[in-house]
Write a protein that holds these residues in place. Structure first.
Motif, short mmCIF file in Angstrom:
data_model
loop_
_atom_site.label_atom_id
_atom_site.label_comp_id
_atom_site.label_asym_id
_atom_site.label_seq_id
_atom_site.Cartn_x
_atom_site.Cartn_y
_atom_site.Cartn_z
N LEU A 169 0.87 -1.03 0.04
CA LEU A 169 -0.26 0.22 0.19
C LEU A 169 0.78 1.50 -0.11
O LEU A 169 0.63 2.35 -0.75
CB LEU A 169 -0.89 0.02 0.99
N PHE A 170 1.97 1.44 0.66
CA PHE A 170 2.83 2.45 0.88
C PHE A 170 3.32 2.61 -0.45
O PHE A 170 3.48 3.92 -0.85
CB PHE A 170 3.82 1.98 1.86
N THR A 171 3.83 1.61 -1.18
CA THR A 171 4.44 2.01 -2.39
C THR A 171 3.50 2.43 -3.44
O THR A 171 4.03 3.22 -4.26
CB THR A 171 5.39 0.82 -2.95
N TRP A 172 2.38 1.93 -3.26
CA TRP A 172 1.26 2.41 -4.38
C TRP A 172 0.77 3.84 -4.08
O TRP A 172 0.75 4.54 -4.97
CB TRP A 172 0.12 1.39 -4.14
N PHE A 173 0.51 4.29 -2.68
CA PHE A 173 0.17 5.35 -2.52
C PHE A 173 1.17 6.54 -2.58
O PHE A 173 0.97 7.67 -2.80
CB PHE A 173 -0.46 5.47 -1.16
N MET A 174 2.29 6.31 -2.53
CA MET A 174 3.51 7.06 -2.59
C MET A 174 3.99 7.36 -4.00
O MET A 174 4.97 7.85 -4.42
CB MET A 174 4.57 6.80 -1.65
N GLU A 175 3.37 6.53 -4.93
CA GLU A 175 3.58 6.62 -6.33
C GLU A 175 4.79 5.99 -6.81
O GLU A 175 5.33 6.42 -7.79
CB GLU A 175 3.06 7.99 -7.02
N HIS A 176 5.47 5.30 -5.92
CA HIS A 176 6.50 4.54 -6.34
C HIS A 176 6.24 3.57 -7.42
O HIS A 176 7.25 3.37 -8.13
CB HIS A 176 7.29 3.97 -5.23
N ILE A 177 5.33 2.81 -7.23
CA ILE A 177 5.02 1.84 -8.44
C ILE A 177 3.31 1.78 -8.35
O ILE A 177 2.65 2.46 -7.48
CB ILE A 177 5.29 0.36 -8.28
N THR A 178 3.02 1.47 -9.71
CA THR A 178 1.50 1.33 -9.75
C THR A 178 1.03 -0.20 -9.73
O THR A 178 1.84 -1.09 -10.11
CB THR A 178 1.08 1.82 -11.17
N MET A 209 -7.02 -3.03 -8.63
CA MET A 209 -6.31 -2.53 -7.66
C MET A 209 -5.62 -1.06 -8.07
O MET A 209 -5.74 -0.35 -7.27
CB MET A 209 -5.22 -3.26 -7.18
N ALA A 210 -5.36 -0.89 -9.22
CA ALA A 210 -4.77 0.62 -9.67
C ALA A 210 -6.02 1.53 -9.64
O ALA A 210 -5.76 2.63 -9.46
CB ALA A 210 -4.24 0.31 -10.98
N ARG A 211 -7.32 0.94 -10.01
CA ARG A 211 -8.37 2.13 -10.06
C ARG A 211 -8.67 2.40 -8.59
O ARG A 211 -8.61 3.61 -8.21
CB ARG A 211 -9.60 1.14 -10.58
N ILE A 212 -8.79 1.41 -7.55
CA ILE A 212 -9.16 1.99 -6.41
C ILE A 212 -8.06 2.89 -5.78
O ILE A 212 -8.15 3.82 -4.92
CB ILE A 212 -9.58 0.73 -5.33
N VAL A 213 -6.86 2.56 -5.92
CA VAL A 213 -5.65 3.37 -5.32
C VAL A 213 -5.77 4.86 -6.11
O VAL A 213 -5.74 5.68 -5.30
CB VAL A 213 -4.12 2.70 -5.98
N GLU A 214 -5.85 4.84 -7.18
CA GLU A 214 -6.31 6.14 -7.88
C GLU A 214 -7.49 6.92 -7.36
O GLU A 214 -7.43 8.13 -6.99
CB GLU A 214 -6.44 6.29 -9.31
N ILE A 215 -8.56 6.30 -7.01
CA ILE A 215 -9.81 6.67 -6.21
C ILE A 215 -9.41 7.39 -5.04
O ILE A 215 -10.02 8.68 -4.71
CB ILE A 215 -10.87 5.82 -6.37
N VAL A 216 -8.58 6.54 -4.01
CA VAL A 216 -8.13 7.07 -2.81
C VAL A 216 -7.18 8.23 -2.99
O VAL A 216 -7.50 9.23 -2.29
CB VAL A 216 -7.60 5.83 -2.11
N ARG A 217 -6.24 8.34 -3.77
CA ARG A 217 -5.49 9.37 -4.04
C ARG A 217 -6.23 10.72 -4.58
O ARG A 217 -5.98 11.60 -4.07
CB ARG A 217 -4.17 9.08 -5.27
N GLU A 218 -7.19 10.51 -5.49
CA GLU A 218 -7.93 11.60 -6.00
C GLU A 218 -8.61 12.22 -4.66
O GLU A 218 -8.91 13.42 -4.64
CB GLU A 218 -8.76 11.16 -6.86
N HIS A 219 -9.26 11.36 -3.90
CA HIS A 219 -10.00 11.93 -2.63
C HIS A 219 -8.98 12.64 -1.93
O HIS A 219 -9.28 13.83 -1.31
CB HIS A 219 -10.51 10.55 -1.82
N ALA A 220 -7.72 12.25 -1.51
CA ALA A 220 -6.93 12.83 -0.85
C ALA A 220 -6.56 14.11 -1.29
O ALA A 220 -6.41 15.21 -0.66
CB ALA A 220 -5.69 12.00 -0.49
N ARG A 221 -6.34 14.36 -2.65
CA ARG A 221 -5.98 15.77 -3.37
C ARG A 221 -7.18 16.47 -3.07
O ARG A 221 -6.76 17.66 -3.15
CB ARG A 221 -5.59 15.30 -4.68
N SER A 222 -8.40 16.31 -3.15
CA SER A 222 -9.47 16.94 -3.20
C SER A 222 -9.80 17.47 -1.69
O SER A 222 -10.71 18.36 -1.66
CB SER A 222 -10.68 16.18 -3.88
N ARG A 223 -9.17 17.16 -0.79
CA ARG A 223 -9.54 17.41 0.52
C ARG A 223 -9.12 18.77 0.88
O ARG A 223 -7.89 19.21 0.26
CB ARG A 223 -9.00 16.28 1.46
#
Length: 86
Positions: free
Chosen positions: A57-66, A72-86
């Motif tokens: 999870l850490f490597t995915w969310f810190m954008e080290h790897i996809t 899984m890539a879809r939900i990681v991006e959804i979570v990232r987008e939510h964090a960016r929009s806060r």
């Protein structure tokens, strides 16, 4: 919200607490603010995400790897987008 749905949301919130600050600041707010509004498929993707190991999870969310898996890539991006929009 039905009782079963309420229990599911509470369970997801609890499992979103990982004990790693970098993950907690992403996952806990997502579970509290966005999970209930996801489609059934995306809710399942998020529950599957919570089954993964913290280092992944850490490597995915810190954008080290996809993630290799498209779901899984879809939900990681959804979570990232939510964090960016806060």
């Amino acid at each position: 919200m039905q009782v079963a749905d309420e229990i599911d949301v509470k369970r997801v919130r609890w499992h979103s607490r990982r004990g790693m600050l970098e993950l907690d600041v992403l996952l806990v707010p997502f579970a509290e603010e966005a999970y209930a509004d996801l489609s059934d498929d995306d809710q399942q993707r998020y529950r599957d995400l919570l089954e993964r190991e913290d280092p992944d999870l850490f490597t995915w969310f810190m954008e080290h790897i996809t993630p290799d898996d498209a779901d899984m890539a879809r939900i990681v991006e959804i979570v990232r987008e939510h964090a960016r929009s806060r």
